[in-house]
Scaffold this active site. Structure first.
Site, PDB file in Angstrom:
ATOM      1  N   ASN A  26       9.427  -5.624  -3.198  1.00  0.00           N
ATOM      2  CA  ASN A  26       8.345  -4.771  -3.910  1.00  0.00           C
ATOM      3  C   ASN A  26       8.860  -3.543  -4.845  1.00  0.00           C
ATOM      4  O   ASN A  26       8.169  -3.360  -5.933  1.00  0.00           O
ATOM      5  CB  ASN A  26       7.387  -4.229  -2.773  1.00  0.00           C
ATOM      6  CG  ASN A  26       6.614  -4.156  -2.265  1.00  0.00           C
ATOM      7  OD1 ASN A  26       6.314  -3.993  -0.837  1.00  0.00           O
ATOM      8  ND2 ASN A  26       5.729  -5.786  -2.550  1.00  0.00           N
ATOM      9  N   TRP A  27      10.246  -3.674  -5.099  1.00  0.00           N
ATOM     10  CA  TRP A  27      10.913  -3.499  -5.895  1.00  0.00           C
ATOM     11  C   TRP A  27      10.422  -3.840  -7.730  1.00  0.00           C
ATOM     12  O   TRP A  27      10.324  -3.345  -8.846  1.00  0.00           O
ATOM     13  CB  TRP A  27      12.318  -3.008  -6.442  1.00  0.00           C
ATOM     14  CG  TRP A  27      12.622  -2.250  -5.278  1.00  0.00           C
ATOM     15  CD1 TRP A  27      13.238  -2.962  -4.186  1.00  0.00           C
ATOM     16  CD2 TRP A  27      13.219  -0.668  -5.722  1.00  0.00           C
ATOM     17  NE1 TRP A  27      13.888  -2.058  -2.969  1.00  0.00           N
ATOM     18  CE2 TRP A  27      13.343  -0.445  -3.996  1.00  0.00           C
ATOM     19  CE3 TRP A  27      12.546  -0.017  -5.763  1.00  0.00           C
ATOM     20  CZ2 TRP A  27      13.852   0.785  -4.184  1.00  0.00           C
ATOM     21  CZ3 TRP A  27      13.015   0.818  -5.638  1.00  0.00           C
ATOM     22  CH2 TRP A  27      13.117   1.824  -4.500  1.00  0.00           C
ATOM     23  N   ASP A  76      -1.549  -6.816   4.645  1.00  0.00           N
ATOM     24  CA  ASP A  76      -1.972  -7.219   2.789  1.00  0.00           C
ATOM     25  C   ASP A  76      -3.412  -6.938   2.528  1.00  0.00           C
ATOM     26  O   ASP A  76      -3.814  -6.948   3.150  1.00  0.00           O
ATOM     27  CB  ASP A  76      -1.282  -8.709   2.673  1.00  0.00           C
ATOM     28  CG  ASP A  76      -0.898  -9.758   1.373  1.00  0.00           C
ATOM     29  OD1 ASP A  76      -0.529  -8.362   0.899  1.00  0.00           O
ATOM     30  OD2 ASP A  76      -0.975 -10.334   1.435  1.00  0.00           O
ATOM     31  N   GLY A  77      -3.168  -6.794   1.095  1.00  0.00           N
ATOM     32  CA  GLY A  77      -4.535  -6.714   0.374  1.00  0.00           C
ATOM     33  C   GLY A  77      -4.941  -5.444   0.264  1.00  0.00           C
ATOM     34  O   GLY A  77      -6.500  -5.232  -0.335  1.00  0.00           O
TER      35      GLY A  77
HETATM   36  C1  FPP Z   1       0.673  -5.540   0.729  1.00  0.00           C
HETATM   37  O1  FPP Z   1      -0.872  -5.564  -0.419  1.00  0.00           O
HETATM   38  C2  FPP Z   1       0.804  -4.203   1.037  1.00  0.00           C
HETATM   39  C3  FPP Z   1       1.741  -3.459   0.648  1.00  0.00           C
HETATM   40  C4  FPP Z   1       2.612  -3.847  -0.490  1.00  0.00           C
HETATM   41  C5  FPP Z   1       2.278  -1.733   1.067  1.00  0.00           C
HETATM   42  C6  FPP Z   1       1.712  -1.373   2.070  1.00  0.00           C
HETATM   43  C7  FPP Z   1       1.232   0.310   2.012  1.00  0.00           C
HETATM   44  C8  FPP Z   1       0.298   0.878   3.131  1.00  0.00           C
HETATM   45  C9  FPP Z   1      -0.606   0.371   3.763  1.00  0.00           C
HETATM   46  C10 FPP Z   1      -0.209   2.114   2.955  1.00  0.00           C
HETATM   47  C11 FPP Z   1       1.145   2.862   2.165  1.00  0.00           C
HETATM   48  C12 FPP Z   1       2.160   3.243   3.945  1.00  0.00           C
HETATM   49  C13 FPP Z   1       2.986   3.640   3.605  1.00  0.00           C
HETATM   50  C14 FPP Z   1       4.375   4.066   5.205  1.00  0.00           C
HETATM   51  C15 FPP Z   1       4.453   4.007   2.572  1.00  0.00           C
HETATM   52  P1  FPP Z   1      -1.103  -5.402  -1.552  1.00  0.00           P
HETATM   53  O2  FPP Z   1      -0.758  -4.196  -2.876  1.00  0.00           O
HETATM   54  O3  FPP Z   1       0.500  -7.086  -2.126  1.00  0.00           O
HETATM   55  O4  FPP Z   1      -2.351  -6.168  -2.227  1.00  0.00           O
HETATM   56  P2  FPP Z   1      -2.244  -7.874  -2.953  1.00  0.00           P
HETATM   57  O5  FPP Z   1      -1.502  -9.013  -2.204  1.00  0.00           O
HETATM   58  O6  FPP Z   1      -4.119  -7.238  -2.775  1.00  0.00           O
HETATM   59  O7  FPP Z   1      -1.998  -7.235  -3.733  1.00  0.00           O
END
Ligand code: FPP
Length: 230
Positions: free
Chosen positions: A60-61, A12-13
């Site tokens: 996530n959708w 996350d993050g």
């Molecule tokens: C959470 O961060 C992360 C995700 C929803 C996706 C994780 C994906 C990757 C590490 C890279 C992609 C890898 C592949 C194989 C597709 P967030 O976006 O929720 O962060 P936030 O909490 O700061 O908004």
């Protein structure tokens, strides 16, 4: 000191990291992806046998299409850029999640990756992709009923066998980066006895020292599984 065999990570993050550094959430996902490669290498070094990564959840959708498209693009980029190296490094790759409902081109790539790496054994890296623990359980119960299972045949082992993670031992450790303390519908059944580590760093900044700190803390934990210490 006990050593973990299976680590699960909620990465996350990324979004916050990208916004802060580049004013762009997707940049955070890109650097998050680069960090996946590094962490896989660290895990091999310290002889972890299973690493499960939450890459895309059923929830996530709900993100903007632009971000979803970018995550899917990254997935293809990951395959193109890294597949040969991962395979050469003897890494087995598996996917768990509702793979029926993802774009066809990704389905084809997933099948190829799983087929080509199925005999590798340095580490098994499991990508949770379009994964949600509640939907995994619903799917398992539907199949248990479809197979006309008798009530007295239902036990924990049978339910395990119907999960996406059958044949994979439960995680010993869950790491969540990004500072939040929640499970976000990740491996709810399988994490029953995992030790939980919440790290106050965003995923692109999580490094080998952070991993080693977690392993060290795990090593001195008394895991009682509901029993008592001898
Ligand atoms: C959470 O961060 C992360 C995700 C929803 C996706 C994780 C994906 C990757 C590490 C890279 C992609 C890898 C592949 C194989 C597709 P967030 O976006 O929720 O962060 P936030 O909490 O700061 O908004």
């Amino acid at each position: 000191m006990i050593s973990p065999s299976h680590i699960a990570i909620i990465m996350d993050g990324n979004g916050r990291w990208g916004l802060k550094k580049y004013n762009n959430r997707n940049k955070g996902h890109y650097y998050g992806l680069l960090n996946i490669n590094k962490v896989i290498e660290h895990c091999i070094k310290i002889k972890i046998k299973y690493l499960t990564l939450y890459t895309f959840s059923t929830e996530n959708w709900n993100r903007p299409k632009k971000e979803i498209d970018y995550l899917f693009f990254l997935f293809k980029y990951f395959y193109k850029k890294n597949f040969n190296k991962l395979n050469k490094n003897n890494i087995k790759i598996k996917f768990i999640g509702d793979l029926k409902n993802i774009p066809k081109d990704l389905k084809i790539i997933i099948k190829k990756i799983e087929d080509k790496t199925k005999n590798n054994d340095a580490i098994t890296v499991i990508f949770a992709f379009n994964y949600g623990a509640k939907s995994e359980l619903v799917n398992a119960f539907k199949n248990i009923i479809k197979n006309k299972t008798k009530v007295n045949e239902i036990n924990e082992e049978l339910i395990n066998n119907y999960l996406y993670t059958n044949n994979i031992p439960d995680p010993d450790i869950l790491i969540r980066t990004g500072g939040e303390k929640r499970l976000s519908n990740f491996l709810l059944w399988q994490l029953s006895y995992a030790e939980l580590f919440f790290i106050n760093k965003n995923w692109p900044d999580f490094n080998f020292f952070d991993l080693k700190k977690v392993i060290k803390a795990f090593g001195v934990t008394k895991r009682k599984f509901g029993g008592l210490n001898e």
